[in-house]
Design a protein around this motif. Structure first.
Motif: not given
Length: 159
Positions: A44-45, A78-79, A97-101, A109-110
């Motif tokens: 995520t960074g 994003k893709d 963070t993934l759910r926000e992005l 599925t996250i």
């Protein structure tokens, strides 16, 4: 059988997620199912984009016959949310963070790795500030989860 795509995500993509990617690749190759999967990892960074995994992660993986030395860190894109069926965060902070992005309506599925693979709401600890024993413990935890995903029991086995 349709291909199943899985993305492992941690913070910098140099410790936990490349280990998970390497372990799952190793396990599906061992059972002759590597053509059934697309397996990748990301962070995520953006601190380590293009870098190989941490030398301690490479060393621990190699000690178990898993080569992750050629992997290169990248940041979640994003893709990815439409390219992958399953995106597994290695800890709850990265899950958030993934759910926000995630773009609205994306197909992935996250989930939290330990929750999905082991039925436990635990984080995979970040070994970055630790030593060899910390990386070894993370390897064992990831191996257990990945093996469960390949072999079962699981609510959603890879087959």
């Amino acid at each position: 059988m349709a291909q199943r795509s899985i993305l492992f995500v941690c913070l910098g993509n140099i410790c936990r997620s490349p280990l998970a990617e390497g372990i799952l690749r190793h396990l599906v190759e061992k059972v002759g199912r590597h053509h059934d999967f697309v397996i990748d990892s990301a962070g995520t960074g953006a601190w380590h984009i293009g870098d190989p995994p941490d030398r301690r992660a490479i060393s621990v993986a190699a000690g178990h016959g898993v080569d992750i030395s050629k992997l290169k860190a990248r940041k979640v894109a994003k893709d990815d949310f439409d390219r992958f069926d399953l995106i597994l965060a290695l800890d709850s902070s990265n899950l958030k963070t993934l759910r926000e992005l995630a773009p609205e309506g994306s197909r992935a599925t996250i989930a939290l790795f330990c929750s999905h693979a082991l039925g436990a709401a635990d984080d995979v600890p970040d070994p970055y500030f630790g030593g060899h024993a910390d990386f070894e413990a993370v390897y064992r935890l990831l191996y257990r989860g990945c093996a469960t995903m390949v072999e079962g029991p699981s609510d959603e086995p890879l087959s």
